[in-house]
Write an enzyme that holds these catalytic residues in place. Structure first.
Site, PDB file in Angstrom:
ATOM      1  N   GLY A   1      11.831   1.663   9.428  1.00 23.83           N
ATOM      2  CA  GLY A   1      11.239   0.400   8.981  1.00 23.83           C
ATOM      3  C   GLY A   1      10.248   0.771   8.083  1.00 23.83           C
ATOM      4  CE1 TYR A   2       3.879   3.652   6.823  1.00 21.50           C
ATOM      5  CE2 TYR A   2       5.447   5.608   6.514  1.00 21.50           C
ATOM      6  CZ  TYR A   2       3.955   4.907   6.257  1.00 21.50           C
ATOM      7  OH  TYR A   2       3.129   5.371   5.734  1.00 21.50           O
ATOM      8  CB  THR A   3      10.928   5.838   5.556  1.00 17.81           C
ATOM      9  OG1 THR A   3      11.995   5.274   6.346  1.00 17.81           O
ATOM     10  CG2 THR A   3      10.266   6.723   6.223  1.00 17.81           C
TER      11      THR A   3
END
Length: 260
Positions: free
Chosen positions: A166-168
């Site tokens: 989700g972050y990347t």
């Protein structure tokens, strides 16, 4: 952290400018706050860490004879609150000429456990506020005749880091957001760039994920083996915010000690 020992450049164009920073209460964001105050800027920042943020304001303002720091509590998931704070800052401190979209959360998560709700939360923290903060400051920058927007990226997706899709995913999308907004806002002399840090040794990273083993891995992968500190990221932010970078836009400026 004493930035004066490491940040020696002074940018006269930053004096008396209003700078708005998201996630300014700790880590890289706190380094941004201190660095811009030292340049004589009027710095407004938002964060959900109220105690840490108020302590930062007290510490920075007590030693500064140049600029000043102002804290506005805000949870960036609430876009209406974000827009209201941007408007209030413009009223309190003058039109915003520099926006640093720093706030993010790199909490690790296994892709097998991700639900639609958690996915949306990751995007709503790491990508959505960058767009809506830029949208909110646009009228103020246009009225000033220009401005600088700095979107924080991440080296994590460049190096195929796992355990936080989700972050990347959100951070890789920042590059597209930067280039599109640079085109849309360029006619109004508003510059938009991405600032991509490497693995910065903040208190959060050191307490949660950096071990002796990962320190060795970092030293091996960086061309420069010294630990990457927040002030090195702040140094690039000062340049990108200043008039000295007046013809830099739609670019990704990487500060990672040469990660291979």
């Amino acid at each position: 952290m004493v930035l004066q020992e490491t940040l020696t450049n002074q940018y006269p164009s930053l004096k008396d400018r209003t700078v708005f920073i998201t996630g300014g209460g700790s880590g890289i964001g706190a380094a941004f706050v201190e660095a811009f105050v030292d340049q004589g800027s009027r710095v407004a920042f938002v964060d959900i860490l109220e105690d840490e943020s108020r302590a930062l304001v007290e510490r920075v303002n007590a030693k500064s004879s140049a600029g000043e720091a102002h804290f506005y509590p805000c949870n960036l998931i609430n876009i209406d609150d974000l827009k209201a704070v941007v408007e209030q800052v413009g009223h309190d401190l003058g039109p915003i000429s520099v926006l640093i979209n720093n706030a993010a959360s790199d909490t690790r998560h296994d892709f097998r456990d991700v639900t639609p709700e958690y996915w949306d939360e990751r995007i709503n923290i790491n990508l959505r506020p960058q767009f809506f903060a830029a949208q909110a400051v646009y009228p103020q920058m246009k009225a000033l005749g220009g401005g600088s927007i700095i979107n924080l990226g991440s080296m994590s997706w460049h190096e195929s880091q796992g355990n936080m899709p989700g972050y990347t995913s959100a951070k890789s999308a920042v590059l597209g957001l930067t280039r599109g907004l640079a085109r849309d806002m360029g006619a109004d002399k508003i510059r938009v760039n991405t600032l991509t840090p490497g693995w910065v040794m903040t208190e959060r990273q050191l307490s949660l994920w950096v071990t002796e083993e990962t320190k060795q891995d970092i030293a091996k992968n960086q061309c420069l083996s010294a630990p990457l500190e927040p002030h090195s990221i702040a140094a690039m932010a000062l340049f990108l915010a200043s008039d000295d970078s007046g013809m830099c836009t739609a670019q990704d400026f990487i500060v990672d000690a040469g990660w291979v």
